[in-house]
Write a protein that holds these residues in place. Structure first.
Motif, PDB file in Angstrom:
ATOM      1  N   ILE A  70     -41.127  96.210 -45.536  1.00 34.40           N
ATOM      2  CA  ILE A  70     -41.736  95.397 -46.440  1.00 34.40           C
ATOM      3  C   ILE A  70     -40.746  94.209 -46.502  1.00 34.40           C
ATOM      4  CG2 ILE A  70     -42.740  94.841 -48.786  1.00 34.40           C
ATOM      5  CD1 ILE A  70     -42.611  97.859 -49.177  1.00 34.40           C
ATOM      6  N   GLN A  71     -41.389  93.113 -45.846  1.00 32.73           N
ATOM      7  CA  GLN A  71     -40.580  91.700 -46.038  1.00 32.73           C
ATOM      8  C   GLN A  71     -40.825  90.936 -47.074  1.00 32.73           C
ATOM      9  OE1 GLN A  71     -41.635  90.439 -41.990  1.00 32.73           O
ATOM     10  NE2 GLN A  71     -39.662  91.177 -41.250  1.00 32.73           N
ATOM     11  N   GLY A  72     -39.677  90.878 -47.731  1.00 27.80           N
ATOM     12  CA  GLY A  72     -39.504  89.899 -49.057  1.00 27.80           C
ATOM     13  C   GLY A  72     -39.065  88.514 -48.644  1.00 27.80           C
ATOM     14  N   ASP A  73     -39.266  87.700 -49.692  1.00 27.05           N
ATOM     15  CA  ASP A  73     -38.927  86.276 -49.494  1.00 27.05           C
ATOM     16  C   ASP A  73     -37.483  86.185 -50.187  1.00 27.05           C
ATOM     17  OD1 ASP A  73     -40.313  83.472 -48.705  1.00 27.05           O
ATOM     18  OD2 ASP A  73     -38.941  83.274 -50.459  1.00 27.05           O
ATOM     19  N   SER A  74     -36.630  85.578 -49.398  1.00 27.21           N
ATOM     20  CA  SER A  74     -35.366  85.408 -50.086  1.00 27.21           C
ATOM     21  C   SER A  74     -35.286  84.645 -51.430  1.00 27.21           C
ATOM     22  CB  SER A  74     -34.319  84.936 -48.805  1.00 27.21           C
ATOM     23  OG  SER A  74     -34.899  83.508 -48.626  1.00 27.21           O
ATOM     24  N   THR A  75     -36.182  83.822 -51.648  1.00 25.86           N
ATOM     25  CA  THR A  75     -35.883  82.948 -52.633  1.00 25.86           C
ATOM     26  C   THR A  75     -36.432  83.682 -53.693  1.00 25.86           C
ATOM     27  OG1 THR A  75     -37.951  81.860 -51.966  1.00 25.86           O
ATOM     28  CG2 THR A  75     -35.717  80.596 -51.361  1.00 25.86           C
ATOM     29  N   THR A  76     -37.264  84.698 -53.610  1.00 24.48           N
ATOM     30  CA  THR A  76     -37.921  85.224 -54.906  1.00 24.48           C
ATOM     31  C   THR A  76     -37.713  86.657 -54.622  1.00 24.48           C
ATOM     32  OG1 THR A  76     -40.098  85.356 -53.484  1.00 24.48           O
ATOM     33  CG2 THR A  76     -40.014  83.513 -55.021  1.00 24.48           C
ATOM     34  N   GLN A  79     -37.107  88.499 -57.882  1.00 26.39           N
ATOM     35  CA  GLN A  79     -38.473  88.834 -58.695  1.00 26.39           C
ATOM     36  C   GLN A  79     -39.409  89.684 -58.272  1.00 26.39           C
ATOM     37  OE1 GLN A  79     -39.953  84.729 -58.742  1.00 26.39           O
ATOM     38  NE2 GLN A  79     -40.972  84.857 -60.943  1.00 26.39           N
ATOM     39  N   GLN A  80     -39.666  89.620 -56.764  1.00 31.12           N
ATOM     40  CA  GLN A  80     -40.344  90.814 -56.244  1.00 31.12           C
ATOM     41  C   GLN A  80     -40.033  92.272 -56.504  1.00 31.12           C
ATOM     42  OE1 GLN A  80     -40.327  88.326 -52.401  1.00 31.12           O
ATOM     43  NE2 GLN A  80     -42.147  89.968 -52.073  1.00 31.12           N
ATOM     44  N   ALA A  82     -38.249  93.105 -59.041  1.00 28.24           N
ATOM     45  CA  ALA A  82     -38.414  93.499 -60.425  1.00 28.24           C
ATOM     46  C   ALA A  82     -39.882  93.925 -60.649  1.00 28.24           C
ATOM     47  CB  ALA A  82     -38.245  92.142 -61.312  1.00 28.24           C
ATOM     48  N   LEU A  83     -40.821  93.116 -59.609  1.00 25.97           N
ATOM     49  CA  LEU A  83     -42.277  93.399 -60.129  1.00 25.97           C
ATOM     50  C   LEU A  83     -42.575  94.739 -59.589  1.00 25.97           C
ATOM     51  CD1 LEU A  83     -43.983  90.203 -58.696  1.00 25.97           C
ATOM     52  CD2 LEU A  83     -43.883  91.251 -61.113  1.00 25.97           C
ATOM     53  N   TYR A  84     -41.902  95.347 -58.360  1.00 23.37           N
ATOM     54  CA  TYR A  84     -42.144  96.633 -57.839  1.00 23.37           C
ATOM     55  C   TYR A  84     -41.494  97.534 -58.825  1.00 23.37           C
ATOM     56  CZ  TYR A  84     -43.033  94.352 -53.445  1.00 23.37           C
ATOM     57  OH  TYR A  84     -43.630  93.596 -52.204  1.00 23.37           O
ATOM     58  N   SER A  86     -41.046  97.423 -61.982  1.00 22.34           N
ATOM     59  CA  SER A  86     -41.912  97.522 -63.350  1.00 22.34           C
ATOM     60  C   SER A  86     -43.218  98.197 -63.024  1.00 22.34           C
ATOM     61  CB  SER A  86     -42.125  96.067 -64.011  1.00 22.34           C
ATOM     62  OG  SER A  86     -42.671  95.060 -63.010  1.00 22.34           O
ATOM     63  N   GLY A  87     -43.800  97.943 -61.632  1.00 31.27           N
ATOM     64  CA  GLY A  87     -44.966  98.757 -61.443  1.00 31.27           C
ATOM     65  C   GLY A  87     -45.018  99.851 -60.989  1.00 31.27           C
ATOM     66  N   ASP A  89     -43.603 100.794 -58.359  1.00 36.50           N
ATOM     67  CA  ASP A  89     -43.766 100.905 -56.734  1.00 36.50           C
ATOM     68  C   ASP A  89     -42.441 100.687 -56.037  1.00 36.50           C
ATOM     69  OD1 ASP A  89     -46.559 101.066 -56.908  1.00 36.50           O
ATOM     70  OD2 ASP A  89     -46.907  98.821 -57.219  1.00 36.50           O
TER      71      ASP A  89
END
Lengths: 515, 290
Positions: A70-76, A79-80, A82-84, A86-87, A89
């Motif tokens: 799963i490729q995330g964005d370095s700037t966020t 945040q991503q 934290a979403l995973y 809290s969800g 996932d």
């Protein structure tokens, strides 16, 4: 037993033995279990394609780990993540910053992998070495550090042809460096009849460390361990003050590009390309990049570029900016069961092995790279065949999608395969990092709560003050005491005391501050 | 009759023309520079000075972008999101704006306040993510359309536009036996071309440019829109330019950035001339009431 059965049994046993020999031992093969799928979350921008799919399949076949990236964005990224979390996932494996690792470790978000760290993971244990204590939070280890393992990443590049034009030798001492910078500034080193050059330029203040090292200081808020067991706080030390005096003198004399403090990397490359400076303090790969991507060969056709060690100061001190040993951690989620934890460590052990690193870096062996028994890369299709793989079936692009751990020295071998000046500079710059003296920042891995609280403000004050002292906006003699007092009042003392306590606790020492 | 210009008029027009021409050049040059940068060598850009023309046509940056295997699917996804998303958004926005523009609607003030409240307070990213997750939209291209399908701002704009059309028309239509739906589709919408064109443009540009939602909701890279892929290409280039990792990338990040601006901006820019006449008019009318 009949003869036929004996023959059949012999053939069967022989086939099993052959299979055993045919498979490389260092892969740490799974014993026929189904591949374990691992979701891996990391900030990555690398394109995935059929070539990287081959790598994924190779790893799946050989160590029974299916890497679902799963490729995330370095700037966020945070945040991503934290979403995973809290969800519910949370990915199985997360490559995050050390600070993020510590934050989530305090909340119990990582699995404790310490019971699984055994001799069955020889390459991984060798790779991490003595760094496990930095990963231990409340007695548990939640991940593996991505080690840089180089003393410094900064090097000094110089226009050798300018030295020749001015009949100068390569500088070694600070005095010689100053003379060379002076000659590069005032003696028309490019022989164009114009006074349009500077002795030194770089992309930002941190690249001044190679000069400050001659005084035993650096350009960051480092802490140095002295021979007598005391610890020097660079930001308020006399060594740092001496370095500022020197930098102020050469700035005032006009030897430094005045735009150095605001210069970006691209702007520094452009200045280098236009021949505006003779000495360029830079990242170890930048002088090679100049040839490879910034047209330096055409812009400065007569240029001869070489790397130098940082200058030796009046007291024999020398050094460049210390590189933090690791900046990221491959962390394992608390949601992982035993099979997944074992799979994650199997993958990391593979990544730390000579073959595994190259598979995750370059692609499948034979098709995309070859190497000899002495661990040296001999071919790399990306360079030697215009990106076309050995069979001609694949055109490679970026292949590092699945690389989780660094192996800088092994990676540097591919630089040597380049035939142009960029290859020599990349390889030379890469190797010079291991020869440069540095003063280790002994607190760099202790991100205490106080550090997190005060760091941003202190860092900003430190940097702006440094630039003001160098540019003469603050007087090094009259304003120094006020600067030190302000620095300590802003939290500098609280921060360093908290780090000292953790340092002493970790290494069971009784160090005190020198100041 | 041909108008006679005085000497002062001529001087004024000359100055005006000169000044506006300079403004035009100042406005257009950055775009032109980006076009030049995308097809020039890095050496040409580094040499500095005023650059008017490229040093040849070098398409390496475009090749670098289009070498990415995700580009075709990403373009398809972006087209789908832009076309379907805009249509869906317009459908919802028109209905919402129409209802709120009916002056005799019971609870109209409360409903308007209910919508406007969402402009002032948002639920936050994590609750939104949890909602999207709970309705099974993760890794689904509809996650890029449904959660943000209706913009309250656009709806209020369109409602104001609808309200500017004389109410007498509605009454006349009612007397003639036109239903409430018939009035919307046969009278109101045909008269609202300017407003609809403007809002359509707003939505299509926002769908075309969206990338953040895909970072959060989409893990499958085959569902990524164009902007996400291009952002990745650029970030890779910048990282590689800094750290050298990708040996195949001989193009500097600056050139690549220029090429990507051209690739990204030109398609949506081509839409503007066709609806420009509605665009200004629509905004002006919508903003008069509110």
């Amino acid at each position: 037993m009949s003869k036929m059965w004996k023959r059949a049994l012999t053939i069967f046993m022989a086939m099993i033995m052959l299979c055993g020999f045919a498979l490389p031992a260092e892969l740490g093969l799974a014993d026929g279990d189904e591949p374990v799928e691992l979701t891996i979350f990391m900030a990555s921008t690398r394109p995935m394609n059929e070539c990287t799919d081959l790598t994924r399949q190779y790893v799946k076949d050989n160590i029974a780990v299916d890497m679902n990236m799963i490729q995330g964005d370095s700037t966020t990224f945070d945040q991503q993540l934290a979403l995973y979390v809290s969800g519910g996932d949370m990915p199985d494996v997360v490559l995050c910053s050390y600070a993020t690792y510590l934050g989530y470790a305090a909340e119990g978000a990582w699995a404790d992998i310490s019971p699984y760290l055994t001799d069955d993971l020889p390459d991984l244990m060798t790779y991490v070495g003595d760094y496990w204590p930095y990963l231990t939070v409340d007695g548990a280890i939640g991940g593996v550090p991505r080690l840089l393992n180089v003393p410094s990443s900064h090097v000094v590049s110089i226009r050798k042809d300018w030295l020749d034009n001015l009949d100068l030798e390569e500088p070694k001492t600070l005095e010689e460096y100053t003379e060379v910078m002076r000659a590069f500034t005032f003696n028309d080193p490019d022989k164009d009849g114009k006074n349009d050059t500077y002795g030194l330029s770089a992309a930002g203040y941190s690249y001044l460390s190679f000069l400050m090292g001659a005084f035993g200081a650096s350009s960051e808020r480092d802490y140095f361990l002295n021979d007598d067991g005391t610890i020097t706080t660079n930001a308020i030390s006399e060594e740092y003050r001496d370095a500022l005096r020197y930098l102020n003198s050469i700035y005032t004399e006009g030897l430094i590009d005045p735009e150095l403090f605001t210069c970006t990397y691209e702007q520094a490359q452009a200045k280098w390309g236009r021949g505006e400076m003779g000495i360029w303090s830079n990242w170890w790969s930048h002088a090679g990049n100049a040839y490879y991507r910034f047209d330096f060969g055409n812009l400065q056709p007569d240029a001869v570029v070489t790397h130098l060690l940082p200058p030796v100061g009046p007291e024999g001190k020398s050094g460049n900016l210390y590189a933090t040993p690791f900046d990221a951690v491959v962390s394992v989620s608390y949601l992982c069961d035993q099979a997944k934890i074992e799979a994650a460590l199997r993958l990391l052990n593979f990544n730390a092995s000579p073959l595994g690193f190259r598979v995750l870096m370059y692609g499948i062996p034979g098709e995309f790279f070859e190497w000899d028994e002495a661990n040296n890369m001999t071919t790399w299709t990306t360079e030697l065949n215009g990106g076309v793989s050995k069979s001609g079936k694949y055109t490679t692009t970026d292949m590092e999608v699945y690389k989780l751990l660094y192996q800088e020295r092994w990676q540097g071998q591919s630089d040597a395969l380049y035939s142009g000046p960029e290859g020599k500079l990349w390889y030379g710059g890469g190797e010079l990092r291991y020869q440069e003296p540095v003063r280790e920042d002994v607190f760099c891995m202790f991100l205490t709560d106080e550090y997190i609280k005060y760091h941003a403000e202190l860092d900003s004050y430190f940097k702006t003050s440094m630039i003001a002292f160098i540019m003469g906006e603050k007087d090094i003699e009259n304003d120094w005491d006020a600067y030190v007092a302000e620095y300590m009042n802003m939290g500098g003392d609280i921060e360093r005391q908290s780090q000292l306590k953790v340092y002493n606790d970790t290494f069971n020492t009784q160090c005190v501050f020198a100041e | 009759m041909r108008r006679m210009y005085t000497h002062a008029d001529k001087v004024f027009h000359s100055c005006n023309l000169t000044f506006m021409s300079l403004v035009l050049i100042l406005t257009l040059y950055p775009f032109w520079y980006v076009m030049i940068g995308s097809v020039s060598t890095m050496g040409h850009l580094i040499r500095g000075g005023f650059i008017l023309l490229p040093d040849g046509l070098h398409f390496e940056a475009y090749q670098q972008v289009f070498r990415n295997a995700l580009i075709p699917t990403a373009y398809r996804n972006t087209l789908f999101i832009t076309i379907v998303g805009t249509a869906f958004s317009m459908f919802l926005t028109i209905l919402g704006a129409y209802v709120l523009s009916l002056k005799k609607l019971p609870g109209r003030t409360f409903l308007t306040f209910f919508f406007v409240l969402t402009m002032l307070f948002s639920g936050g990213l994590i609750p939104l993510y949890l909602v999207v997750r709970s309705i099974g939209l993760l890794d689904n291209i509809w996650a890029l359309i449904i959660p943000g399908a209706m913009s309250t701002y656009n709806m209020i704009l369109l409602r104001n536009f609808f309200e500017s059309i004389p109410e007498a028309l509605f009454e006349a239509a009612s007397i003639d036996g036109e239903s409430i739906w018939g009035y919307l589709f046969r009278i109101l919408l045909p008269l609202s071309g300017a407003g609809l064109a403007t809002i359509t443009l707003f939505y299509s540009v926002s769908y075309w440019n969206a990338y953040f939602e895909s970072l959060i909701y989409i893990r499958n890279r085959d569902l990524w829109p164009m902007q996400t892929v291009l952002r990745q290409v650029l970030q890779t280039a910048q990282m590689n330019t800094m750290l050298y990792d990708d040996a195949r990338q001989t193009v500097a990040a600056e050139t690549l950035k220029d090429a990507m601006i051209v690739i990204t901006v030109v398609p949506i820019l081509m839409v503007y001339p066709f609806i420009q006449k509605y665009f200004v008019k629509g905004i002006m009318i919508g903003s008069l009431k509110g």
